[in-house]
Scaffold this active site. Structure first.
Site, PDB file in Angstrom:
ATOM      1  N   SER A 147       0.840  -1.200   0.000  1.00 25.88           N
ATOM      2  CA  SER A 147       0.000   0.000   0.000  1.00 25.88           C
ATOM      3  C   SER A 147       0.871   1.245   0.000  1.00 25.88           C
ATOM      4  O   SER A 147       1.776   1.371   0.820  1.00 25.88           O
ATOM      5  CB  SER A 147      -0.914   0.049   1.238  1.00 25.88           C
ATOM      6  OG  SER A 147      -1.596   1.298   1.275  1.00 25.88           O
ATOM      7  N   ASP A 290      -8.205   2.206  -8.020  1.00 27.41           N
ATOM      8  CA  ASP A 290      -9.603   2.540  -7.728  1.00 27.41           C
ATOM      9  C   ASP A 290     -10.473   2.614  -8.980  1.00 27.41           C
ATOM     10  O   ASP A 290     -11.696   2.755  -8.864  1.00 27.41           O
ATOM     11  CB  ASP A 290      -9.689   3.858  -6.959  1.00 27.41           C
ATOM     12  CG  ASP A 290      -9.110   3.732  -5.564  1.00 27.41           C
ATOM     13  OD1 ASP A 290      -8.988   4.762  -4.883  1.00 27.41           O
ATOM     14  OD2 ASP A 290      -8.755   2.593  -5.158  1.00 27.41           O
ATOM     15  N   LYS A 389     -18.804   7.409   1.735  1.00 21.46           N
ATOM     16  CA  LYS A 389     -17.353   7.399   2.029  1.00 21.46           C
ATOM     17  C   LYS A 389     -16.599   8.404   1.166  1.00 21.46           C
ATOM     18  O   LYS A 389     -15.684   9.080   1.611  1.00 21.46           O
ATOM     19  CB  LYS A 389     -16.789   5.998   1.795  1.00 21.46           C
ATOM     20  CG  LYS A 389     -15.316   5.862   2.087  1.00 21.46           C
ATOM     21  CD  LYS A 389     -14.913   4.410   2.004  1.00 21.46           C
ATOM     22  CE  LYS A 389     -13.495   4.100   2.015  1.00 21.46           C
ATOM     23  NZ  LYS A 389     -12.459   4.618   2.643  1.00 21.46           N
TER      24      LYS A 389
HETATM   25  O1  LIG Z   1      -3.272   7.528  -0.638  1.00 20.10           O
HETATM   26  C1  LIG Z   1      -4.475   7.553  -0.973  1.00 20.10           C
HETATM   27  O2  LIG Z   1      -5.212   8.551  -0.864  1.00 20.10           O
HETATM   28  C2  LIG Z   1      -5.051   6.326  -1.579  1.00 20.10           C
HETATM   29  C3  LIG Z   1      -4.225   5.342  -2.045  1.00 20.10           C
HETATM   30  C4  LIG Z   1      -4.691   4.100  -2.698  1.00 20.10           C
HETATM   31  O3  LIG Z   1      -4.500   3.021  -1.815  1.00 20.10           O
HETATM   32  P1  LIG Z   1      -3.222   2.030  -1.973  1.00 20.10           P
HETATM   33  O4  LIG Z   1      -1.994   2.873  -1.947  1.00 20.10           O
HETATM   34  O5  LIG Z   1      -3.323   1.140  -0.777  1.00 20.10           O
HETATM   35  O6  LIG Z   1      -3.394   1.320  -3.291  1.00 20.10           O
HETATM   36  C5  LIG Z   1      -6.168   4.174  -3.085  1.00 20.10           C
HETATM   37  O7  LIG Z   1      -6.690   2.857  -3.326  1.00 20.10           O
HETATM   38  C6  LIG Z   1      -6.993   4.842  -2.017  1.00 20.10           C
HETATM   39  O8  LIG Z   1      -8.336   4.992  -2.475  1.00 20.10           O
HETATM   40  C7  LIG Z   1      -6.510   6.218  -1.644  1.00 20.10           C
HETATM   41  C1  LIG Z   2      -9.371   2.154  -1.060  1.00 17.71           C
HETATM   42  C2  LIG Z   2      -9.997   3.310  -0.911  1.00 17.71           C
HETATM   43  O1  LIG Z   2      -9.836   4.145   0.182  1.00 17.71           O
HETATM   44  P1  LIG Z   2      -9.053   3.822   1.552  1.00 17.71           P
HETATM   45  O2  LIG Z   2      -7.915   2.854   1.239  1.00 17.71           O
HETATM   46  O3  LIG Z   2      -8.530   5.157   1.977  1.00 17.71           O
HETATM   47  O4  LIG Z   2     -10.049   3.235   2.513  1.00 17.71           O
HETATM   48  C3  LIG Z   2     -10.925   3.852  -1.931  1.00 17.71           C
HETATM   49  O5  LIG Z   2     -11.393   5.001  -1.738  1.00 17.71           O
HETATM   50  O6  LIG Z   2     -11.181   3.132  -2.918  1.00 17.71           O
END
Ligand SMILES: O=C(O)C1=C[C@@H](OP(=O)(O)O)[C@@H](O)[C@H](O)C1
Ligand SMILES: C=C(OP(=O)(O)O)C(=O)O
Length: 410
Positions: A147, A290, A389
Site C-alpha cells: 500500500s 480505484d 465514504k
Molecule cells: O493515498 C491515498 O489517498 C489512496 C491510495 C490508494 O491506496 P493504496 O496505496 O493502498 O493502493 C487508493 O486505493 C486509495 O483509495 C486512496
Molecule cells: C481504497 C480506498 O480508500 P481507503 O484505502 O482510503 O479506505 C478507496 O477510496 O477506494
C-alpha cells in the site's frame, strides 16, 4: 432489513453538468499537513466525503480512543501523525478496517522511535500508540508493493524528524501517483524532497501555512465516464477537472477513450461525449487501482473482452475487491478469471439470464461502479449508503440527469 436502491433510466439520453465531490485523497493529505504545519492554513473546497469529514473531526478530538471507521487513509495517516506528535491514542476502526494490514507502517514507525502495540492481531488495527522517542534513525527500507498509504504517512511526518528521513522503497512501487501527490502537497506547504529511482529523501525542515484548493475527484469522474459509455446519447460536463491534476485516476481519460468516451478539456473542466468503443482491451491498474471496478462493470455491460494486471492491492481494500467483482459479474452472465498469476481476463457474457441486483460489500466503489448498468435495464444496488465514504451526493446526481432512483428496504 437490507436497504436497496432501484435504478433505471427512461430514455438513455443524458445531458447535464455535474459538480463532482472534491478528492478525499487530496483533502486528507491537506488536513494532516496543515495540522503538522500549525498556524492557520486554509483548505478550500474541502471534500464532503465521510473519509474527510471524519478526519477533520478526529484531528480536533481530545478523545483517547479514535475510531477511523472504514477510512484507510484516516487509519494510516493518523497512526503516523499521533506517533510523531507524541499523542497517546487507541486507534480502531470497522471490523473490515481491523482486517486491513498496517504492519509495514507500524514497524517503520517503531524503527524511528515510536511505541505502538497491537491490541488484537499482530500486524492489524486496533493499535495503542504510546509515545515517540526519536532515536536518531532516519534511514528506512519500506516495502512499497502492498500500500502506498504507508509511504505517504511516513513522508508527511518526515520533515519533523530531527534528521529528516531517507526512504528506500523495496519491491514494486504500487499506486505511485499517490506518493507523488503526497510529495506535491508537501511542497505546496513549503517542504522539499527528492524522489529518484526507489529512494525518497526528505530533509528536516518546517512546514509553512498555505492555502490549498482541493480538486474535484477524478475517481468519482470514472462513474460518469461509464454513464456516457452506456447511454444511447450523452454529453456530460464535469467542471474543475484538470489535465495536470495531482490525481493518478486521471488515467480514466485514456482508458475510456478506448471504451467509447471522448474527453474534451475546456477552460472550465471537461465535457464527455460518445465515440467508437473497442471490443477487446487490456489495462494495467498498478497505479490507478480505484478505477478497476468501474472498468470491470462497464466491460461486462458492453460485452468487451477485458484483460487486467496490477490488481494485487484490491485484495486489502474496503473489501476483497477481486472476489467481489468475480461474484457480481456472474449475475451478468460472464466470469472474471485469473489466467496466470496476476493476469485476469473477462470474456463477453454468454448467458442471457441476468439477475441485476448487486451487493456493495460495504464498498462505495462497488455500488457506484455497477449503477450505470441501469442505462441498459433496471438495476438494484444493496446498501446504497456506502457511497457516503467518497461521494455522498451520488444518487442525487444521478437523478439530476434523469435516472429514476427509488429507495426501498427488502
Ligand atoms: O493515498 C491515498 O489517498 C489512496 C491510495 C490508494 O491506496 P493504496 O496505496 O493502498 O493502493 C487508493 O486505493 C486509495 O483509495 C486512496
Ligand atoms: C481504497 C480506498 O480508500 P481507503 O484505502 O482510503 O479506505 C478507496 O477510496 O477506494
Amino acid at each position: 432489513m437490507i436497504q436497496t436502491v432501484t435504478l433505471s433510466h427512461p430514455t438513455g439520453v443524458l445531458h447535464g453538468t455535474i459538480q463532482l465531490p472534491a478528492s478525499k485523497s487530496e483533502a486528507n493529505r491537506a488536513l494532516i499537513i496543515a495540522a503538522l504545519a500549525g498556524g492557520n492554513s486554509t483548505i478550500e473546497n474541502l471534500s464532503e466525503a465521510n473519509d474527510t469529514q471524519l478526519l477533520q473531526r478526529l484531528l480536533k478530538s481530545d478523545a483517547e480512543t479514535i475510531d477511523a471507521e472504514d477510512a484507510g487513509t484516516v487509519m494510516r495517516f493518523l497512526t503516523a501523525y499521533y506517533a510523531v506528535t507524541g499523542q497517546q491514542k487507541t486507534l480502531t476502526g470497522t471490523e473490515r478496517m481491523c482486517q486491513r494490514p498496517i504492519k509495514i507502517l507500524v514497524e517503520a514507525l517503531r524503527e524511528l522511535g515510536a511505541t505502538i502495540d497491537y491490541l488484537q492481531e499482530e500486524g492489524y488495527p486496533p493499535l495503542k500508540i504510546k509515545g515517540f522517542k526519536g532515536n536518531g534513525s532516519n534511514k528506512l527500507k519500506v516495502r512499497s508493493d502492498i500500500s502506498s498509504q504507508y509511504i505517504s504517512a511516513l513522508l508527511m511526518i518526515a520533515p519533523l524528524l530531527p534528521d529528516g528521513l531517507e526512504l528506500e522503497l523495496e519491491g514494486k512501487i504500487g499506486s505511485r501517483p499517490y506518493i507523488e501527490m503526497t510529495l506535491s502537497l508537501m511542497e505546496h506547504f513549503g517542504v522539499s524532497a527528492t524522489f529518484e529511482d526507489n529512494s525518497i529523501v526528505v530533509p528536516h525542515q518546517n512546514y509553512k501555512t498555505a492555502t490549498f484548493a482541493v480538486e474535484p475527484d477524478w475517481s468519482a469522474a470514472s462513474y460518469w465516464y461509464s454513464i456516457v459509455a452506456l447511454a444511447k446519447e450523452a454529453e456530460i460536463t464535469l467542471p474543475g477537472l484538470k489535465e495536470d491534476s495531482y490525481q493518478g485516476d486521471k488515467a480514466i481519460v485514456d482508458i475510456m477513450n478506448r471504451l467509447g468516451v471522448y474527453t474534451e478539456f475546456t477552460a472550465s473542466g471537461i465535457t464527455l461525449s460518445k465515440k467508437h468503443c473497442e471490443k477487446r482491451v487490456a489495462f494495467d491498474f498498478s497505479h490507478c487501482p480505484d478505477l478497476a471496478q468501474t472498468v470491470v462493470a462497464l466491460c461486462a455491460a458492453l460485452g468487451v473482452t477485458l484483460e487486467m494486471t496490477g490488481l494485487e492491492s484490491l485484495r486489502i481494500k474496503e473489501t476483497d475487491r477481486i472476489q467481489a467483482l468475480q461474484i457480481e459479474v456472474l449475475g451478468m452472465g460472464t466470469s472474471l478469471n485469473e489466467m496466470t498469476p496476476g493476469v485476469f481476463r473477462m470474456e463477453p457474457a454468454i448467458l442471457t439470464k441476468r439477475e441485476l441486483t448487486f451487493r456493495s460489500y460495504q464498498d462505495h466503489r462497488m455500488a457506484m461502479a455497477f449503477a450505470p448498468i441501469a442505462l441498459l435495464e433496471t438495476v438494484q444496488i444493496q446498501e446504497p449508503n456506502v457511497v457516503r465514504k467518497s461521494y455522498p451526493g451520488f444518487w442525487q446526481d444521478l437523478e439530476k440527469v434523469g435516472f429514476s432512483v427509488i429507495n426501498n428496504a427488502e
